[in-house]
Design a protein around this motif. Sequence first.
Motif, short mmCIF file in Angstrom:
data_model
loop_
_atom_site.label_atom_id
_atom_site.label_comp_id
_atom_site.label_asym_id
_atom_site.label_seq_id
_atom_site.Cartn_x
_atom_site.Cartn_y
_atom_site.Cartn_z
N ARG A 117 -45.63 40.72 -8.01
CA ARG A 117 -44.66 40.87 -9.09
C ARG A 117 -45.27 41.64 -10.26
NH1 ARG A 117 -40.19 37.24 -10.85
NH2 ARG A 117 -39.49 38.27 -12.73
N ARG A 155 -34.46 41.41 -7.80
CA ARG A 155 -34.31 40.53 -8.95
C ARG A 155 -35.41 40.79 -9.99
NH1 ARG A 155 -32.25 35.55 -9.48
NH2 ARG A 155 -30.26 36.57 -9.25
N VAL A 156 -36.63 41.02 -9.52
CA VAL A 156 -37.73 41.34 -10.45
C VAL A 156 -37.34 42.57 -11.28
CG1 VAL A 156 -40.12 42.21 -10.60
CG2 VAL A 156 -39.57 40.36 -9.01
N ALA A 204 -34.28 43.85 -11.74
CA ALA A 204 -33.09 43.59 -12.57
C ALA A 204 -33.51 42.85 -13.84
CB ALA A 204 -32.07 42.78 -11.78
N ASP A 205 -34.45 41.90 -13.70
CA ASP A 205 -34.92 41.15 -14.87
C ASP A 205 -35.62 42.06 -15.89
OD1 ASP A 205 -33.89 38.88 -13.79
OD2 ASP A 205 -35.81 37.99 -13.20
N LEU A 206 -36.21 43.14 -15.38
CA LEU A 206 -36.88 44.08 -16.29
C LEU A 206 -35.88 44.98 -17.02
CD1 LEU A 206 -39.74 45.18 -13.87
CD2 LEU A 206 -40.12 44.12 -16.11
N GLU A 218 -43.91 45.02 -12.12
CA GLU A 218 -43.60 45.01 -13.55
C GLU A 218 -44.42 46.06 -14.30
OE1 GLU A 218 -42.22 40.36 -14.09
OE2 GLU A 218 -44.29 40.90 -14.58
#
Length: 452
Positions: free
Chosen positions: A58, A93-94, A96-98, A62
């Motif tokens: 992850r 999802r990682v 999208a969260d960013l 990121e």
Amino acid sequence: MSPKSRAKRITRIVEPAPFTPCFAYRGSPSARQNLFCEGVSLDRIAGSVGTPAYVYSRGSIEGAYRALDRAFGSLPHTLCYAVKANSNLAVLRVLADLGSSFDIVSGGELDRLRRIGVPGNRIVFSGVGKTVEEIHEAIRYPGSRSRSAGILVFHVESAAELDLLLAEASRHISAGGSRPNASLRVNPDVMAGGHPHIATGGRGHKFGVSWDEARQLYLAHKDSRWLAWRGISAHLGSQIFSLRPYRQALTRLASYARDLAREGIPLDYIDIGGGLGIRYTRESPLVPATYARALARIVRPLGCRLLIEPGRALVGPAGVLLTRVLYEKANRAKNFVIVDAAMNDLIRPVLYGATHAITPAVRHRSARTKATRVDVVGPVCESADFLARDWLLPQVRPGDVLVVWTAGAYGFVQSSNYNARRRAAEVLVEGRKFRIVRERENYDDLVRGEQL
Ligand code: LLP
């Protein structure tokens, strides 16, 4: 260059330099060292999850996203992650969260984004063969609360697709819906990309429309009731290490945008696609700041928002494939290490002549001195089934775990069930924790839908 000769040139790399700070060997160099992904040993993951398994960091995803995003600074820009590179829901999802947006090429990719709640205004839709169902779904895709429904923009790739989009849009609008946003994907006639299969911007390629046809189509549908022209796009290819093709294509796109504005079609978006190269063994990737500066210089005066569609650069270095040694054998002059991952798990070596570095998850000082050249091959019944050829590998034994590096992009997504093999598990590492984000398939999965 054949995969064999390419591997042959790599004479000194037994273990690659750390490609990403999220993967590193720990332990005493004079004794035993363990390869860690963030805070977890890969040997431990292999023991717990089994092999073959894809493992993603992850932190690495990121880091790559933030570095690229930061490089563009104040230029209005949007990173649209190319879902095709790795479409695991947890990876999406990682991103999208960013705050990432997404580039899709199929209804299946759209469905994945719907499942994790990505709003339509963060999705662009490319692809030469969009079906009527896919267009139907994308026109009606839920938007964010602040915007009307539908996706951010359709990148239309032919006159026939445009007709289909107009027909679907007219039905949608007659039923009270809003006009879809569209751009044309031009075929820029620029050659770029690391392998013939992954170059897409040449005049002989199936992608996009010619510059002349694009102009005609923009003008013919200037005041359309059924769609709104919002942008222009191009994608040059993949594994690009030079600014030149980007500059060349973007300069042309920019001059088109100016011309269209003069014709009364002002554009909001200019999309230069993906293609940023990464290091598998000895390549020298473009530095994000250099790349961003070059693009910004061309786009800033236009006042358009720049869209880019990176896939590999965000997830490639973040993933590895773990595989276990089954056997060693020598056939005449050749040494083989037979492992439990195969071409169905990672097809890049045979399909593109790609070299992925391979190292043991646990390395012993004594074994390193006995490095030999081996072919790392899988159990599939084809000579095309290799992960590496003539690769310099320290001495390994059956049961040892090997790490195939830089496998986060176009790895699992291109895997298959050939030879009735179950597709691998996928694991996401977050600091000291790891979790399975896709279970290894079982034999029931393999016969699902089949009838006697
Ligand atoms: N945008 C479009 C319209 C594309 O077709 C692609 C990739 C991308 C963005 C992302 O390109 P990237 O930044 O990942 O280079 N399977 C091949 C790569 C195929 C790429 C296809 N299109 C491989 O394993 O090398």
